[in-house]
Design an enzyme around this catalytic site. Sequence first.
Site, short mmCIF file in Angstrom:
data_model
loop_
_atom_site.label_atom_id
_atom_site.label_comp_id
_atom_site.label_asym_id
_atom_site.label_seq_id
_atom_site.Cartn_x
_atom_site.Cartn_y
_atom_site.Cartn_z
N TRP A 133 41.85 47.85 34.88
CA TRP A 133 42.69 48.66 35.78
C TRP A 133 44.19 48.36 35.48
O TRP A 133 44.38 47.05 35.87
CB TRP A 133 42.15 48.32 37.14
N ASP A 214 35.91 41.52 41.23
CA ASP A 214 36.71 42.68 41.68
C ASP A 214 35.48 43.69 41.83
O ASP A 214 35.09 44.25 40.85
CB ASP A 214 37.92 43.02 40.71
N LYS A 250 36.63 53.49 48.00
CA LYS A 250 35.75 54.42 47.21
C LYS A 250 34.32 54.72 48.02
O LYS A 250 34.07 55.64 48.28
CB LYS A 250 35.48 54.10 45.73
#
Length: 401
Positions: A133, A214, A250
């Site tokens: 990311w 993560d 999300k």
Amino acid sequence: SSVFAGLAQAPEDPILGVTVAYNKDPSPVKVNLGVGAYRTEEGKPLVLNVVRRAEQMLINNPSRVKEYLPITGLADFNKLSAKLIFGADSPAIQENRVATVQCLSGTGSLRVGGEFLARHYHERTIYIPQPTWGNHPKVFTLAGLTVRSYRYYDPATRGLDFQGLLEDLGSAPSGAIVLLHACAHNPTGVDPTLDQWEQIRQLMRSKALLPFFDSAYQGFASGSLDQDAQSVRMFVADGGELLMAQSYAKNMGLYGERVGALSIVCGSADVAVRVESQLKLVIRPMYSNPPIHGASIVATILKDSAMFNEWTVELKGMADRIISMRQQLFDALKTRETPGDWSHIIKQIGMFTFTGLNSDQVAFMRQEYHIYMTSDGRISMAGLSGRTIPHLADAIHAAVT
Ligand SMILES: Cc1ncc(COP(=O)(O)O)c(CN[C@@H](CCC(=O)O)C(=O)O)c1O
């Protein structure tokens, strides 16, 4: 005149800047496949029904106030978040070895964890996957860590470069920090198999490498919250220590509420107490204490079994829609006999497809077809629908022929 007269114009963010460009485009056929945010078949953002119900309950509660939360956040939320990722039966939770603090979504959890490590951990180097990311290197550099990469993706196979990964982690200094995507790797959509995770775990524990997980997509990859937490739970089960950043952006659609948690699994309950006390010293001068609304929504849903079940149904619905977009895009390219092997579109998992398109092809698709995606060729499958897939397939076909 201004004291900032000499200030340079900063570049747009590689991911969030795609939305800025998309919003400026007047074309009626434009499609935004940049930011990893879920959209419905109608192309609209989704507020989960269970979230609206939880919000209604909160608003109707007359005793609800807007006082400061403790520096560590909403206690219920922290306990329930640890249970969600580590499992209700987690030995680490039973033995009170987990320190959890509510943070500003995934980014805030990663940053607080990075700052904590820079202050209190002897090894300042963190190894992050290549690619990863886009915000990871900046978050950890600004936290005071030295960022290095480990090989992760093999462009030739469009799969995991497992040998490269093992070699790079094998040659890392013992004790180094290693960032791991819990599931649905961003941007590649390629995850290790459970057997590969076990080999990674053994290697890391043998070198005392410190895992920093993560988890931004728990439940979004497979549709199962437990399945998407298996990698994390393998590490916790061996009794070792780790850091864990969680995001509800999300999987609960709470993007703008900025709801997340950092958990540190420690060797003993006594250490966990001291770790939490030091985390408070990182948070207090950064943002003092976290926002109450989003965490209250999450706690309301996680603590009520009926609402929890309703959430899992809606979550599976989102995951299934993304999987169906994969199949439809793959089929559309086959119908067009688009040159190349596109099977990675249906093999990859989570929100993104790492198409393999290069930056020139991405620019061509933006210019000629008004398709917006990040320059590394990543597309957010959640941004697609049955209506826009033919347009994307036409654009890809044109870009590669
Ligand atoms: C792996 C990973 N970690 C953390 C985050 C941070 O999410 P929070 O919103 O702070 O909880 C994201 C979001 N990445 C998405 C969303 C847009 C962005 O922030 O870049 C993306 O890659 O499109 C992510 O993909």
